[in-house]
Design an enzyme around this catalytic site. Structure first.
Site, PDB file in Angstrom:
ATOM      1  N   MET A 124     -12.252  -5.882   4.168  1.00  0.00           N
ATOM      2  CA  MET A 124     -11.345  -4.700   5.050  1.00  0.00           C
ATOM      3  C   MET A 124     -11.180  -5.225   6.246  1.00  0.00           C
ATOM      4  SD  MET A 124     -10.542  -2.333   2.977  1.00  0.00           S
ATOM      5  CE  MET A 124      -9.927  -1.260   4.250  1.00  0.00           C
ATOM      6  N   ASP A 135      -7.008  -6.058   4.079  1.00  0.00           N
ATOM      7  CA  ASP A 135      -6.253  -4.760   3.795  1.00  0.00           C
ATOM      8  C   ASP A 135      -6.571  -4.157   5.124  1.00  0.00           C
ATOM      9  OD1 ASP A 135      -5.188  -2.343   3.279  1.00  0.00           O
ATOM     10  OD2 ASP A 135      -7.090  -1.699   1.857  1.00  0.00           O
ATOM     11  N   ASP A 144      -4.569   3.497  -2.891  1.00  0.00           N
ATOM     12  CA  ASP A 144      -5.608   4.017  -2.269  1.00  0.00           C
ATOM     13  C   ASP A 144      -6.189   5.171  -2.472  1.00  0.00           C
ATOM     14  OD1 ASP A 144      -6.080   1.744  -0.010  1.00  0.00           O
ATOM     15  OD2 ASP A 144      -4.376   2.241   0.599  1.00  0.00           O
ATOM     16  N   HIS A 202      -7.613   0.613  -5.243  1.00  0.00           N
ATOM     17  CA  HIS A 202      -8.736   0.628  -4.105  1.00  0.00           C
ATOM     18  C   HIS A 202      -9.522   1.883  -3.915  1.00  0.00           C
ATOM     19  CE1 HIS A 202      -9.798  -0.099   0.581  1.00  0.00           C
ATOM     20  NE2 HIS A 202     -10.887  -0.150  -0.436  1.00  0.00           N
ATOM     21  N   MET A 240     -11.961   4.335  -2.690  1.00  0.00           N
ATOM     22  CA  MET A 240     -12.946   4.672  -1.486  1.00  0.00           C
ATOM     23  C   MET A 240     -13.531   5.995  -1.829  1.00  0.00           C
ATOM     24  SD  MET A 240     -10.038   3.419   1.298  1.00  0.00           S
ATOM     25  CE  MET A 240      -8.626   3.348   0.130  1.00  0.00           C
ATOM     26  N   HIS A 282      -0.596  -1.456  -4.242  1.00  0.00           N
ATOM     27  CA  HIS A 282      -2.046  -0.971  -3.792  1.00  0.00           C
ATOM     28  C   HIS A 282      -2.261   0.547  -3.663  1.00  0.00           C
ATOM     29  CE1 HIS A 282      -5.778  -2.148  -1.644  1.00  0.00           C
ATOM     30  NE2 HIS A 282      -5.507  -0.997  -0.942  1.00  0.00           N
ATOM     31  N   SER A 339       0.818  -0.948  -0.117  1.00  0.00           N
ATOM     32  CA  SER A 339      -0.008   0.033   0.214  1.00  0.00           C
ATOM     33  C   SER A 339       0.933   1.264  -0.086  1.00  0.00           C
ATOM     34  CB  SER A 339      -1.041   0.004   1.150  1.00  0.00           C
ATOM     35  OG  SER A 339      -1.460   1.342   0.969  1.00  0.00           O
ATOM     36  N   MET A 396      -8.776   7.995  -2.166  1.00  0.00           N
ATOM     37  CA  MET A 396      -9.863   8.379  -1.252  1.00  0.00           C
ATOM     38  C   MET A 396     -10.431   9.882  -1.912  1.00  0.00           C
ATOM     39  SD  MET A 396      -8.153   7.461   2.239  1.00  0.00           S
ATOM     40  CE  MET A 396      -7.246   5.937   2.488  1.00  0.00           C
TER      41      MET A 396
HETATM   42  C1  DX5 Z   1      -6.982   1.948   4.665  1.00  0.00           C
HETATM   43  C2  DX5 Z   1      -6.330   1.205   3.363  1.00  0.00           C
HETATM   44  C3  DX5 Z   1      -5.313   0.805   3.486  1.00  0.00           C
HETATM   45  C4  DX5 Z   1      -3.918   1.092   4.333  1.00  0.00           C
HETATM   46  C5  DX5 Z   1      -3.180  -0.184   4.684  1.00  0.00           C
HETATM   47  O1  DX5 Z   1      -8.123   2.681   4.258  1.00  0.00           O
HETATM   48  O2  DX5 Z   1      -7.331   0.990   2.579  1.00  0.00           O
HETATM   49  O3  DX5 Z   1      -4.774   0.195   2.105  1.00  0.00           O
HETATM   50  O4  DX5 Z   1      -3.242   1.958   3.465  1.00  0.00           O
HETATM   51  O5  DX5 Z   1      -2.163   0.268   5.613  1.00  0.00           O
HETATM   52  P1  DX5 Z   1      -1.547  -0.347   6.677  1.00  0.00           P
HETATM   53  O6  DX5 Z   1      -0.996  -1.763   6.202  1.00  0.00           O
HETATM   54  O7  DX5 Z   1      -0.595   0.560   7.396  1.00  0.00           O
HETATM   55  O8  DX5 Z   1      -2.554  -0.737   7.808  1.00  0.00           O
HETATM   56 ZN    ZN Z   2      -6.564  -0.051   0.624  1.00  0.00          ZN
END
Ligand code: DX5
Ligand code: ZN
Length: 214
Positions: free
Chosen positions: A137, A175, A35, A66, A68, A33, A8, A37
């Site tokens: 999740m 995740d 993310d 991913h 969000m 990965h 990530s 947002m």
């Molecule tokens: C949270 C993300 C994750 C996050 C995971 O919303 O979807 O992908 O980055 O990070 P760690 O491994 O640090 O929990």
């Molecule tokens: Zn994620």
């Protein structure tokens, strides 16, 4: 089961992202990965399709995106064009989930469907023929570096058993809060794609951290 790792990017040094992606490649990590947002579906705002396009020519690593976001529908072609290999949408997002999953495949990407910790995993069952992967999740989405929520591993087990009973071979991704200890729990439950941010990027030796997760 063969485990794939997805690093990530949220936990990486974003000011040197090309080098960070190279570190993942060198450590033998299969997926990156990403993310995305939108500041509405979750509190944070991260990066979007333009950043994906900008880093696409830095590596051939599989881009596991991913989303969000509240409204994924109109973003699907944009992430395809940017170079995402997989697009995962949330069951809790707006829009028609089945149509969105179809559109992801029609745009040449693998399709993923994510559920937050509070959403029963059984709710993904009707969509499984349209999914290449389900993301269970293991933290509330929105932030990296949170603690793993143990009951989410039970959801992974329920889903893997359902898939096995129904002859469905599918990736199950987890995740949030994944490290060498929690990895053992989720692998045992049937997850085969493990996302890790903090544990991989903040490790002294990324390759060694990856081996410990595997
Ligand atoms: C949270 C993300 C994750 C996050 C995971 O919303 O979807 O992908 O980055 O990070 P760690 O491994 O640090 O929990
Ligand atoms: Zn994620």
């Amino acid at each position: 089961m063969n485990v794939k790792l997805s690093a990530s990017m949220l936990a990486s040094d974003l000011s040197a992202i090309a080098d960070e992606i190279k570190r993942c490649d060198d450590a033998g990590i299969e997926w990156l990965h990403i993310d995305v947002m939108d500041g509405v579906f979750v509190d944070n705002i991260t990066y979007g399709n333009n950043v994906v396009a900008a880093i696409r020519n830095k590596s051939d690593i599989f881009f596991d995106t991913h989303l969000m976001v509240t409204d994924p529908t109109r973003l699907i072609p944009l992430f395809a064009k940017a170079g995402s290999d997989m697009l995962t949408i949330h069951l809790e997002s707006n829009g028609n989930t089945a149509e969105n999953l179809k559109a992801i495949r029609e745009n040449g990407m693998k399709s993923g469907l994510a559920v937050k910790p509070g959403t029963p995993v059984e709710e993904v069952y009707p969509y499984l023929p349209l999914c290449d992967m389900v993301l269970v999740m293991t933290v509330e989405p929105g932030y990296g570096g949170q603690g793993f929520i143990p009951y989410c591993a039970d959801k992974v087990k329920v889903l893997r058993d359902y898939c096995d009973k129904n002859g469905i071979t599918m990736d199950i991704q987890v995740d949030g809060g994944i490290n060498s200890d929690t990895a053992a729990i989720v692998k045992d439950a049937g997850a085969n794609v493990l996302v890790a941010g903090t544990y991989l990027f903040k490790a002294k030796d990324m390759r060694e951290a990856a081996e410990l997760i595997r």
